[in-house]
Design an enzyme around this catalytic site. Structure first.
Site, PDB file in Angstrom:
ATOM      1  N   GLU A  66       1.029  -0.413  -0.812  1.00  0.00           N
ATOM      2  CA  GLU A  66       1.868  -0.665  -2.001  1.00  0.00           C
ATOM      3  C   GLU A  66       1.151  -0.335  -3.304  1.00  0.00           C
ATOM      4  OE1 GLU A  66       0.303  -2.911  -0.255  1.00  0.00           O
ATOM      5  OE2 GLU A  66      -0.426  -4.540  -1.530  1.00  0.00           O
ATOM      6  N   CYS A  86      -2.159  -6.002   5.584  1.00  0.00           N
ATOM      7  CA  CYS A  86      -3.445  -6.702   5.485  1.00  0.00           C
ATOM      8  C   CYS A  86      -3.388  -8.036   6.241  1.00  0.00           C
ATOM      9  CB  CYS A  86      -3.852  -6.848   4.022  1.00  0.00           C
ATOM     10  SG  CYS A  86      -5.605  -7.229   3.812  1.00  0.00           S
ATOM     11  N   HIS A 143      -3.617  -1.413   1.984  1.00  0.00           N
ATOM     12  CA  HIS A 143      -2.563  -1.840   1.050  1.00  0.00           C
ATOM     13  C   HIS A 143      -1.813  -0.615   0.515  1.00  0.00           C
ATOM     14  CE1 HIS A 143      -3.055  -6.219   0.473  1.00  0.00           C
ATOM     15  NE2 HIS A 143      -4.313  -6.000   0.819  1.00  0.00           N
TER      16      HIS A 143
END
Ligand code: MN
Length: 241
Positions: free
Chosen positions: A215, A112, A213
């Protein structure tokens, strides 16, 4: 030997028992993704850029994380009203960290803001607001753990190798985006509206950034490949040292 992954902290002013205090923070999702991939996660506080030379020899990989907007003056722009949470100290430290990592062949993964910072540090520019610039909506924080739009991946890329697919759904929690890609860097993923969703530098080691994102998308196993591939490259660097 487990490789050491430095995670760039997001400095935030937080109310504490001692009053408002600047904390160097990193989301648990980044820490866990690095650990699940076999790395040791170390959070790097924002410090003076000239300390990068002391920090980098301790690391085998650098993870640049999300956060506020990159200072527009770094890419020759004047701040628009929509640009927020600018932190010149963080920008300066992370630019130096990226440049040092590239010089020392340390693998870098940007997420990001981390990807946007990479593009700016190498000479590219950003859209300060994707919606204002293009009319396309990419900021959907309520669905932060869901795939809300598709990306198509350049098949001949590190990104495609890491993901194992050339198309997949991603989350989209970004008001800013890449405008002009930096010299020596190429776009390797796009949303259907043409927005750039990932970049790779032309470098011997991985210097890769994604706009989404991964994660927090633990339900989609393809995204874990980004962390396992990154940590594997860090492991190779650790084995050489
Ligand atoms: Mn998006």
């Amino acid at each position: 030997m487990r490789p050491i992954i430095g995670i760039g902290a997001y400095p935030r002013l937080v109310e504490t028992a001692f009053g408002p205090t600047l904390l160097h923070t990193a989301s648990r999702f980044y820490v866990r993704a690095v650990e699940v991939a076999g790395g040791v996660a170390v959070i790097l506080p924002v410090t003076e850029p000239d300390r990068v030379g002391d920090v980098l020899p301790l690391l085998h990989g650098v993870l640049l994380t999300g956060g506020g907007d990159v200072q527009p003056s770094l890419y020759g722009a004047t701040p628009m009203d929509c640009t927020s949470e600018v932190n010149p100290e963080r920008d300066g430290f992370e630019v130096a960290l990226l440049q040092g990592a590239m010089a020392a062949a340390v693998p870098v993964f940007g997420i990001c803001r981390g990807m946007q910072l990479m593009n700016v540090a190498m000479g590219g520019t950003l859209l300060q607001d994707v919606y204002v610039a293009t009319g396309q909506f990419h900021h959907d924080p309520h669905r932060w753990r869901e795939g809300v739009h598709r990306v198509k991946i350049e098949p001949r890329s590190r990104l495609a190798d890491a993901l194992g697919v050339t198309e997949l759904p991603v989350n989209s929690v970004h008001s800013q985006g890449i405008d002009r890609v930096a010299p020596g860097v190429r776009a390797v993923a796009w949303a259907d509206d043409g927005s750039i969703e990932a970049i790779e530098a032309d470098s011997p080691q991985q210097v890769l950034g994604v706009q989404w994102h991964p994660e927090v998308l633990e339900d989609q196993p393809e995204h874990r490949g980004l962390f396992t591939d990154f940590v594997e490259q860090a492991r190779r660097l650790a084995a050489r040292a």
